[in-house]
Design a protein around this motif. Sequence first.
Motif, PDB file in Angstrom:
ATOM      1  N   LEU A   1       0.836  -1.200   0.000  1.00 15.81           N
ATOM      2  CA  LEU A   1       0.000   0.000   0.000  1.00 15.81           C
ATOM      3  C   LEU A   1       0.872   1.251   0.000  1.00 15.81           C
ATOM      4  CD1 LEU A   1      -2.793   1.314   0.131  1.00 15.81           C
ATOM      5  CD2 LEU A   1      -2.690   1.090   2.625  1.00 15.81           C
ATOM      6  N   GLU A   2       1.903   1.259   0.812  1.00 17.50           N
ATOM      7  CA  GLU A   2       2.813   2.398   0.849  1.00 17.50           C
ATOM      8  C   GLU A   2       3.519   2.578  -0.491  1.00 17.50           C
ATOM      9  OE1 GLU A   2       5.236   1.579   4.278  1.00 17.50           O
ATOM     10  OE2 GLU A   2       3.606   2.086   5.658  1.00 17.50           O
ATOM     11  N   GLU A   3       3.911   1.466  -1.138  1.00 13.02           N
ATOM     12  CA  GLU A   3       4.527   1.549  -2.464  1.00 13.02           C
ATOM     13  C   GLU A   3       3.553   2.132  -3.485  1.00 13.02           C
ATOM     14  OE1 GLU A   3       5.873  -2.373  -3.491  1.00 13.02           O
ATOM     15  OE2 GLU A   3       7.370  -2.394  -1.891  1.00 13.02           O
ATOM     16  N   ALA A   4       2.281   1.725  -3.413  1.00  8.99           N
ATOM     17  CA  ALA A   4       1.270   2.235  -4.336  1.00  8.99           C
ATOM     18  C   ALA A   4       1.061   3.732  -4.133  1.00  8.99           C
ATOM     19  CB  ALA A   4      -0.047   1.482  -4.155  1.00  8.99           C
ATOM     20  N   ILE A   5       1.029   4.161  -2.876  1.00  8.91           N
ATOM     21  CA  ILE A   5       0.874   5.592  -2.590  1.00  8.91           C
ATOM     22  C   ILE A   5       2.086   6.359  -3.103  1.00  8.91           C
ATOM     23  CG2 ILE A   5       0.798   7.308  -0.733  1.00  8.91           C
ATOM     24  CD1 ILE A   5      -0.927   5.223   0.828  1.00  8.91           C
ATOM     25  N   ASP A   6       3.288   5.834  -2.848  1.00 15.31           N
ATOM     26  CA  ASP A   6       4.504   6.489  -3.333  1.00 15.31           C
ATOM     27  C   ASP A   6       4.497   6.597  -4.858  1.00 15.31           C
ATOM     28  OD1 ASP A   6       5.461   6.816  -0.760  1.00 15.31           O
ATOM     29  OD2 ASP A   6       6.817   5.082  -0.844  1.00 15.31           O
ATOM     30  N   SER A   7       4.058   5.561  -5.545  1.00 17.98           N
ATOM     31  CA  SER A   7       3.977   5.589  -7.012  1.00 17.98           C
ATOM     32  C   SER A   7       2.989   6.648  -7.472  1.00 17.98           C
ATOM     33  CB  SER A   7       3.560   4.221  -7.560  1.00 17.98           C
ATOM     34  OG  SER A   7       4.538   3.270  -7.307  1.00 17.98           O
TER      35      SER A   7
END
Length: 143
Positions: free
Chosen positions: A47-53
């Motif tokens: 989820l954090e990776e998706a937000i960062d992307s």
Amino acid sequence: LVARSALNGFGDYLRSFFGSYGGYFDCYSEEHALVYTNLHKEFTGHLEEAIDSWLKVHDLGEEDFGEMLRQASLRGDAEGDFVVGTLLGLLDYEPWIGSIFALKRMALTGEGLPPDEHTVMAAPAAPPPDDDPGAGAAEPATM
């Protein structure tokens, strides 16, 4: 519009994650298996990776995102509060496992997965983990 889009994305992510790992969860057991915390760590990492992307695509930083959440909270409307609460709830184990168990019960009772974000709290499609989160655990139950 942004809030609605965010909710749809969070909901899709949670349902996708559950579709991949739902067999690991026993929503009727009083004790939580260790694998649940491992899966939550994996979930929040993705989820954090998706937000960062998303931030990168929109040329925004973490400070901008924090300000967006702060502004949504300050607006005091139900939709903004729901988006912020949903996101924070996904990062916190207890609300997250509650959402997973709700999905599991729906799947077991034949209700199927909910069609929208208002049925459960949120979640982008997670690839299989590099290391098996169920290592040492029983095989996932079939639905």
